[in-house]
Write an enzyme that holds these catalytic residues in place. Structure first.
Site, PDB file in Angstrom:
ATOM      1  N   ARG A 121       0.828  -1.193   0.000  1.00 35.65           N
ATOM      2  CA  ARG A 121       0.000   0.000   0.000  1.00 35.65           C
ATOM      3  C   ARG A 121       0.867   1.250   0.000  1.00 35.65           C
ATOM      4  O   ARG A 121       1.957   1.285   0.550  1.00 35.65           O
ATOM      5  CB  ARG A 121      -0.895  -0.032   1.260  1.00 35.65           C
ATOM      6  CG  ARG A 121      -1.899   1.105   1.356  1.00 35.65           C
ATOM      7  CD  ARG A 121      -2.905   0.815   2.462  1.00 35.65           C
ATOM      8  NE  ARG A 121      -3.782   1.959   2.693  1.00 35.65           N
ATOM      9  CZ  ARG A 121      -3.669   2.785   3.715  1.00 35.65           C
ATOM     10  NH1 ARG A 121      -2.711   2.601   4.597  1.00 35.65           N
ATOM     11  NH2 ARG A 121      -4.504   3.788   3.873  1.00 35.65           N
ATOM     12  N   LYS A 190       3.662  -7.916  11.242  1.00 33.76           N
ATOM     13  CA  LYS A 190       2.954  -7.982   9.960  1.00 33.76           C
ATOM     14  C   LYS A 190       3.211  -9.329   9.293  1.00 33.76           C
ATOM     15  O   LYS A 190       4.342  -9.707   9.041  1.00 33.76           O
ATOM     16  CB  LYS A 190       3.395  -6.842   9.043  1.00 33.76           C
ATOM     17  CG  LYS A 190       2.633  -6.827   7.724  1.00 33.76           C
ATOM     18  CD  LYS A 190       2.917  -5.576   6.909  1.00 33.76           C
ATOM     19  CE  LYS A 190       2.195  -5.594   5.572  1.00 33.76           C
ATOM     20  NZ  LYS A 190       2.394  -4.361   4.791  1.00 33.76           N
ATOM     21  N   ARG A 324      -2.076   3.572  13.305  1.00 34.08           N
ATOM     22  CA  ARG A 324      -1.074   2.852  14.106  1.00 34.08           C
ATOM     23  C   ARG A 324      -1.544   2.792  15.547  1.00 34.08           C
ATOM     24  O   ARG A 324      -2.051   3.781  16.082  1.00 34.08           O
ATOM     25  CB  ARG A 324       0.280   3.564  14.053  1.00 34.08           C
ATOM     26  CG  ARG A 324       0.870   3.651  12.637  1.00 34.08           C
ATOM     27  CD  ARG A 324       2.159   4.434  12.635  1.00 34.08           C
ATOM     28  NE  ARG A 324       2.674   4.586  11.272  1.00 34.08           N
ATOM     29  CZ  ARG A 324       3.707   5.358  10.964  1.00 34.08           C
ATOM     30  NH1 ARG A 324       4.343   6.035  11.913  1.00 34.08           N
ATOM     31  NH2 ARG A 324       4.106   5.440   9.703  1.00 34.08           N
TER      32      ARG A 324
END
Length: 327
Positions: A121, A190, A324
């Site tokens: 992204r 992630k 975040r």
């Protein structure tokens, strides 16, 4: 001779001399040596013993298109028009966009062992070691226009999470398009990213390419070179097969894209919220260089993230907004 050809010979766990490899592959020993050096440059660990030859230091499962197609459900196989399995590409998404430019692409899937120009992204690069990830792109043609695809990337996240759960992992979803795993220290790393690219008419026919990169196994040395916490499927599901995971994904993705114009994201809203990594946690919202705080709630029927800011509910769309969690 390709890297895959060489790996297939070496993956039986036995030692092979350069001469034997050359004979089996129909090339010179010098050509074999050149490819062996290339394996090392790609981070594929080798063992070399004088008088015995070479072998892989650890098993490496190659992607197998025939095995994947054979494992699909009848419904998914009926919607798949073509499966490509490539060793290296700049980008599997770009590959399918080019297929659309040539009148193909619909119902096509591309898997690749390694990408040289994979993107996440907001133009970020996505890099993984050769043969240690699952990089998959799916092309689909939509008649109802871009508006009908609202929330698609979140629905894809649910499909991916379910596939991982089926193999023993416990993923969580981060709005709008990341999949996370909890690390032993309690933080999130992630695990996967999703990139949906759409071209065509806002209210008429358009073409969508859904891409994802999933860390299946990450060597410690590779993790240390990254600037963010990461995780891999085998952190929680050490025996997972990349080919089996690909089957699970396509069994979910192909029916998803076939029905999304009719169902929309509302059919996936509850499942996404049940896996929301940061529900009821304080987050930072970064947009246009500005940083704001809020409490993350769930997502609405359009895939917007609901945030509580001092008692006022705000809806966040995608685009250039980044979320975040606060420490």
């Amino acid at each position: 001779m390709t890297i895959g050809d060489l790996i297939r010979l070496l993956s039986d766990g036995e030692f092979h001399s350069g001469e034997q490899l050359g004979e089996q592959l129909g090339v010179s020993r010098a050509a074999v040596w050149k490819q062996l050096r290339k394996l090392e440059s790609l981070g594929i660990a080798m063992e070399a013993v004088k008088g015995q030859g070479y072998r892989l230091a650890e098993p490496l499962e190659l992607l197998d298109g025939a095995r994947i197609v054979a494992g699909l459900s009848r419904e998914a196989r009926g919607r798949l028009s073509r499966l490509f399995v490539e060793e290296t590409l700049p980008s599997s998404n770009a590959f399918l966009r080019q297929r659309f430019e040539h009148g193909a692409g619909h119902g096509e899937v591309c898997l690749v062992e390694q990408q040289s120009a994979g993107r996440g992204r907001r133009g970020r690069t996505w890099t993984t070691p050769w043969g240690k990830s699952l990089m998959l792109s799916l092309g689909w043609r939509v008649e109802a226009g871009v508006a009908a695809l609202e929330g698609l990337s979140l629905a894809v996240g649910v499909v991916l999470a379910r596939a991982l759960e089926h193999r023993g992992a416990r993923p969580r979803l981060k709005w709008p398009n990341d999949v996370l795993l909890e690390t032993p220290g309690g933080d999130f790393g992630k695990l996967a990213g999703i990139l949906v690219e759409v071209t065509g008419d806002a209210s008429g026919p358009c073409e969508v390419v859904i891409g994802m990169g999933i860390n299946v196994e990450l060597p410690e040395a590779f993790r240390c070179g990254l600037d963010q916490p990461v995780a891999a499927v085998r952190d929680q599901a050490p025996q997972v097969s990349r080919n089996d995971l690909a089957v699970d994904l396509l069994d979910g993705l192909l029916p998803l894209v076939a029905g999304f114009e009719r169902q929309g994201f509302a059919a996936w809203q509850e499942a996404w919220n049940a896996r929301h990594a940061f529900a009821e946690r304080e987050i930072d919202i970064l947009s246009g260089g500005q940083r704001e705080a809020g409490i993350a709630e769930g997502v609405d029927a359009s895939g917007n993230l609901l945030v509580n800011q001092a008692g006022r509910r705000r809806r966040l769309a995608g685009g250039e907004i980044s979320v975040r969690v606060r420490p």
